[in-house]
Design a protein around this motif. Structure first.
Motif, PDB file in Angstrom:
ATOM      1  N   UNK A 238       0.818  -1.215   0.000  1.00  0.00           N
ATOM      2  CA  UNK A 238       0.000   0.000   0.000  1.00  0.00           C
ATOM      3  C   UNK A 238       0.852   1.265   0.000  1.00  0.00           C
ATOM      4  N   UNK A 239       2.036   1.203   0.584  1.00  0.00           N
ATOM      5  CA  UNK A 239       2.910   2.379   0.645  1.00  0.00           C
ATOM      6  C   UNK A 239       4.009   2.352  -0.412  1.00  0.00           C
ATOM      7  N   UNK A 240       4.265   1.190  -0.983  1.00  0.00           N
ATOM      8  CA  UNK A 240       5.363   1.065  -1.933  1.00  0.00           C
ATOM      9  C   UNK A 240       6.707   0.888  -1.279  1.00  0.00           C
ATOM     10  N   UNK A 241       6.733   0.864   0.059  1.00  0.00           N
ATOM     11  CA  UNK A 241       7.976   0.666   0.803  1.00  0.00           C
ATOM     12  C   UNK A 241       7.749  -0.371   1.895  1.00  0.00           C
ATOM     13  N   UNK A 242       8.744  -1.182   2.142  1.00  0.00           N
ATOM     14  CA  UNK A 242       8.648  -2.181   3.199  1.00  0.00           C
ATOM     15  C   UNK A 242       9.707  -3.250   2.989  1.00  0.00           C
ATOM     16  N   UNK A 339      10.020   3.934  -9.335  1.00  0.00           N
ATOM     17  CA  UNK A 339      10.107   3.693 -10.775  1.00  0.00           C
ATOM     18  C   UNK A 339       9.903   5.001 -11.537  1.00  0.00           C
ATOM     19  N   UNK A 340      10.221   4.960 -12.830  1.00  0.00           N
ATOM     20  CA  UNK A 340       9.925   6.087 -13.712  1.00  0.00           C
ATOM     21  C   UNK A 340       8.518   5.910 -14.224  1.00  0.00           C
ATOM     22  N   UNK A 341       7.609   6.828 -13.874  1.00  0.00           N
ATOM     23  CA  UNK A 341       6.214   6.673 -14.256  1.00  0.00           C
ATOM     24  C   UNK A 341       6.008   7.019 -15.730  1.00  0.00           C
ATOM     25  N   UNK A 342       4.747   7.108 -16.143  1.00  0.00           N
ATOM     26  CA  UNK A 342       4.433   7.343 -17.555  1.00  0.00           C
ATOM     27  C   UNK A 342       4.947   8.689 -18.055  1.00  0.00           C
ATOM     28  N   UNK A 343       5.228   9.624 -17.136  1.00  0.00           N
ATOM     29  CA  UNK A 343       5.783  10.928 -17.512  1.00  0.00           C
ATOM     30  C   UNK A 343       7.303  10.955 -17.339  1.00  0.00           C
ATOM     31  N   UNK A 344       7.901   9.780 -17.133  1.00  0.00           N
ATOM     32  CA  UNK A 344       9.349   9.634 -16.965  1.00  0.00           C
ATOM     33  C   UNK A 344       9.836  10.370 -15.719  1.00  0.00           C
ATOM     34  N   UNK A 348       7.752   6.780  -5.891  1.00  0.00           N
ATOM     35  CA  UNK A 348       7.495   5.543  -5.156  1.00  0.00           C
ATOM     36  C   UNK A 348       5.990   5.306  -5.183  1.00  0.00           C
ATOM     37  N   UNK A 349       5.573   4.225  -5.810  1.00  0.00           N
ATOM     38  CA  UNK A 349       4.162   3.995  -6.078  1.00  0.00           C
ATOM     39  C   UNK A 349       3.662   2.743  -5.374  1.00  0.00           C
ATOM     40  N   UNK A 350       2.404   2.758  -4.906  1.00  0.00           N
ATOM     41  CA  UNK A 350       1.805   1.538  -4.358  1.00  0.00           C
ATOM     42  C   UNK A 350       1.451   0.566  -5.476  1.00  0.00           C
ATOM     43  N   UNK A 353      -1.335   1.543  -8.099  1.00  0.00           N
ATOM     44  CA  UNK A 353      -0.939   2.601  -9.031  1.00  0.00           C
ATOM     45  C   UNK A 353      -0.002   2.060 -10.101  1.00  0.00           C
ATOM     46  N   UNK A 354       0.921   1.186  -9.701  1.00  0.00           N
ATOM     47  CA  UNK A 354       1.833   0.575 -10.670  1.00  0.00           C
ATOM     48  C   UNK A 354       1.045  -0.190 -11.728  1.00  0.00           C
ATOM     49  N   UNK A 355       0.083  -1.011 -11.294  1.00  0.00           N
ATOM     50  CA  UNK A 355      -0.697  -1.808 -12.240  1.00  0.00           C
ATOM     51  C   UNK A 355      -1.606  -0.928 -13.096  1.00  0.00           C
TER      52      UNK A 355
END
Length: 748
Positions: A238-242, A339-344, A348-350, A353-355
């Motif tokens: 849920x947080x993208x970190x752990x 990660x580098x999102x769709x806008x490059x 840090x994404x949960x 959001x990644x999917x």
């Protein structure tokens, strides 16, 4: 000279910090976006993408023959990635290791390293080709779905990303360190990811908690077991970190006659097998895990690490708990979905959001492929209609080509053709013109128009796009089914309690012993409880004699106190035997030669100790506070210059008062409750002296009175029951002791 002056004129003054920050920012941005962080669309870093693309252009598909890795690396650094060949080859090796990637993208032939941590052979010896997963990742590259950009020297083009449906970012994971940020994504199961994505197509508002019904957790290529709770796993996603607590998996094998061994067949991801064996062997050599007797590596293609217990009575679970606590058989694998999102842009994404961003990318790829196919259909239909016109007027077309100087313009004017249609007719061979059949041309044209209508409807309908994408994902899932060898989940997820340190008494057989420390500092352990008053059976070096003798057990920890207020700890089972003279305790502990040892006693975890310095200051402390973890010991009592630790007394449970006597022969008693209980320090003033210092201190029960030996060979004890004269408040100087008190000012 002119050139130098012109260069000087072009120099501009800039503040150093500004120039440095601008250049460092450019470097950091380049590192983040072009080297260390993966793209959310295909989960690859630039060097990995360039490697796979170069292999595709070399036609190294899964059905083709292998080619030397040196050839691939040469193409990559020559055309796309102008960096060191070793760094490129290292990236290629990792893509081929089935113990590093859950779904390898390179099919290697030769030595590509192993789970022991050995390096791969040189690139001139190894060969490679692409895997099916790599082709799934690059599917649709020829269908206009991907933008291409010039390479570093503008001589070639390379794709900005791959367009396939294979969810590589989470399937194979990624790791990297950039400037001020890092990424760490463990691998996952493709079938579970596809199930979650299909659910997300039907329920676009689904959150991470709902998607975790499908994505159970990481799925490592080396197997193992994730032992965290469901709540811990959910919080990480849920947080993208752990992080995930991962253990090796093992079996207990019966070897007959009540004996057994433990066989480890799966180890944590990214932990070399050789390192694990070294860690366990070190525990055996250093006797840190006495209930373990031996370790053997019987691995071939499959991991088989055999552990032999000290005896058949050892509890297997207790042994494994100790190994989990002391070695890398249990480790933590971090999750940092940076990660580098769709806008490059790095973020840090949960999980959801990644999917979602990956799914949005796939919808965009589907639309681009459809539009590209529409353009190809329109081009083909245009040519077919031109061919049809030529077939219907074949004799006239031949006449025009034979007689006209500019047949192209004549055909355009007479048959209302486009320039492209006329050019295609002129480029046809006569043999092809003879074979033209109206029915075939018409059938192909009608089929393409029907396909065009379907594509147009697909572009205009979100529902049809969702249906198409789910159909394609379902076909992909069949290749990575949970029932297949490639797709079956490797890592078990089952919550377990954290591994705890094994109690010392659980690892060592409890046997009585007598600890002897001589005046010259030689220590040893005799079997059994020897009479403390008789030292005739004990042998010492010439000129040496016993200084401290105490009864203990092999499971005990021994406390050694020195006059500078430091306490040291020894394990009773590690002491040398009593047959010889022992070993110098100063070689076992970092005690200087000029520091006097003033006490030796076994540790009682529930016990309390009275410590008093020569100045009459002291406090009470729990004995567990005195345990030192290193050879250097632990400073407990702070003493000033010309002072030293003088009294160290175990407090009996029924004792409620303390008695002190100074060099001035003044006796003082007061309740123990007036003394503070501290972990360390200098304590409080217990007795004051106008001159001299403390001689001795002891604790006693007021109701029973204060006792002391009379001296001589009679061994008589005298007890003073009426202590009213000497019991006053803490910090007083005291009064002369009762008649008959020993002249040496000692209570014992």
């Amino acid at each position: 000279m002119t050139s130098l002056s012109s260069d000087i004129e072009n120099i501009s003054e800039t503040a150093f910090d500004k120039a440095l920050s601008e250049r460092y920012l450019a470097y950091a941005l380049s590192t983040i976006t072009s080297r260390s962080l993966p793209d959310i669309r295909d989960g690859l870093k630039p060097v990995q993408r360039r490697l796979l693309w170069a292999m595709r252009l070399l036609k190294l598909d899964p059905a083709s023959a292998y080619k030397k890795c040196a050839r691939v690396v040469g193409d990559v650094i020559g055309k796309y990635h102008p960096h060191g060949d070793q760094s490129v080859y290292d990236a290629m090796v990792r893509l081929a290791q089935d113990f590093a990637l859950r779904y390898p993208l390179v099919d290697g032939q030769g030595n590509f390293g192993n789970i022991d941590g050995d390096n791969a052979a040189a690139m001139r010896y190894t060969e490679a080709r692409l895997t099916t997963a790599a082709y799934d990742l690059m599917e649709g590259m020829e269908e206009g779905a991907v933008d291409f950009r010039p390479t570093y020297n503008s001589e070639e083009e390379e794709p900005e990303f791959f367009s396939g449906l294979f969810p590589n970012l989470l399937a194979n994971g990624s790791s990297g360190i950039a400037v001020g940020m890092a990424t760490s994504i463990p691998p996952h199961n493709v079938a579970e990811l596809i199930d979650a994505i299909c659910h997300l197509i039907d329920h676009p508002e689904a959150e991470t908690k709902e998607l975790l019904r499908f994505v159970k957790g990481p799925d490592f290529p080396t197997g193992g077991q994730i032992v965290d709770s469901v709540n811990t796993i959910r919080h990480a996603y849920e947080t993208g970190r752990g992080s995930f607590r991962v253990r090796a998996r093992y079996e207990v094998e019966d070897i007959g006659r009540g004996g057994w061994i433990i066989v480890i067949n799966e180890i944590p991801w990214q932990i070399p097998k050789s390192r694990l064996i070294e860690e366990i062997a070190a525990l055996i050599n250093e006797k840190k895990l006495p209930i373990l007797s031996d370790i053997r590596d019987e691995s071939d293609e499959n991991i088989r690490i055999v552990l032999e217990p000290k005896s058949r009575t050892v509890d297997p679970q207790l042994l494994m708990d100790g190994l989990f606590h002391l070695t890398s058989l249990e480790t933590r694998i971090s999750l940092n979905m940076n990660v580098l999102d769709s806008h490059h842009t790095p973020a840090v994404l949960p999980l959801h959001t990644v999917l979602k961003e990956w799914l949005a990318h796939q919808f965009a790829m589907l639309q681009r492929r459809c539009r590209h196919r529409l353009q190809r259909i329109d081009d083909r239909v245009e040519l077919l209609e031109g061919y049809l016109a030529a077939y219907l007027n074949l004799d006239r077309v031949i006449e025009i080509i034979r007689n006209e100087d500019d047949p192209k313009s004549v055909m355009i004017a007479e048959f209302k053709l486009s320039d492209r249609q006329a050019e295609a007719i002129l480029n046809m061979r006569l043999r092809a013109l003879k074979r033209l059949e109206e029915a075939e041309i018409t059938a192909e044209r009608d089929s393409l128009k029907e396909e065009r209508a379907g594509l147009q409807a697909l572009i205009e309908s979100d529902a049809l796009q969702s249906k198409k994408l789910k159909s394609d994902l379902s076909a992909l899932r069949k290749r990575y089914s949970l029932k297949s060898k490639l797709g079956a989940r490797q890592t078990l997820i089952e919550e377990q309690t954290p591994a705890k340190a094994i109690p010392l008494d659980a690892m060592i057989e409890r046997e009585p012993m007598t600890v002897v420390l001589s005046k010259r500092g030689w220590i040893r352990g005799l079997k059994g409880h020897v009479d403390l008053k008789s030292t005739e059976a004990m042998r010492f070096k010439e000129g040496d004699e016993a200084d401290f003798i105490c009864h203990a057990y092999t499971t005990d920890r021994l406390l050694i106190a020195t006059e500078d207020g430091r306490f040291y700890t020894l394990l009773a089972d590690r002491l040398p035997g009593g047959r010889g003279f022992g070993e110098p305790v100063r070689l076992m502990l970092d005690i200087s030669n000029d520091t006097k040892i003033m006490a030796l006693l076994p540790l009682n975890p529930e016990g309390k100790l009275l410590v008093v310095s020569s100045s009459g200051r002291g406090f009470i402390t729990q004995m567990t506070n005195l345990v030192a973890e290193t050879r250097k010991g632990k400073q407990i009592v702070r003493v000033k210059k010309d002072e030293y630790l003088m009294v160290l007394k175990v407090i009996e449970e029924d004792h409620d008062h303390i008695a002190l006597i100074g060099e001035n022969r003044k006796l003082l008693a007061f309740p123990l409750s007036q003394i503070p209980e501290l972990a360390k320090g200098s304590g409080v003033q217990l007795q004051r002296y106008r001159g001299g210092h403390l001689s001795d201190a002891t604790t006693f029960t007021l109701e029973e009175g204060l006792s002391w030996p009379m001296g001589g060979e009679s061994g008589r004890i005298r007890t003073e029951t009426d202590m009213k004269t000497w019991v006053v408040a803490r910090g007083a100087s005291g009064r002369l002791p009762p008649v008959g008190f020993p002249k040496n000012n000692r209570f014992s």
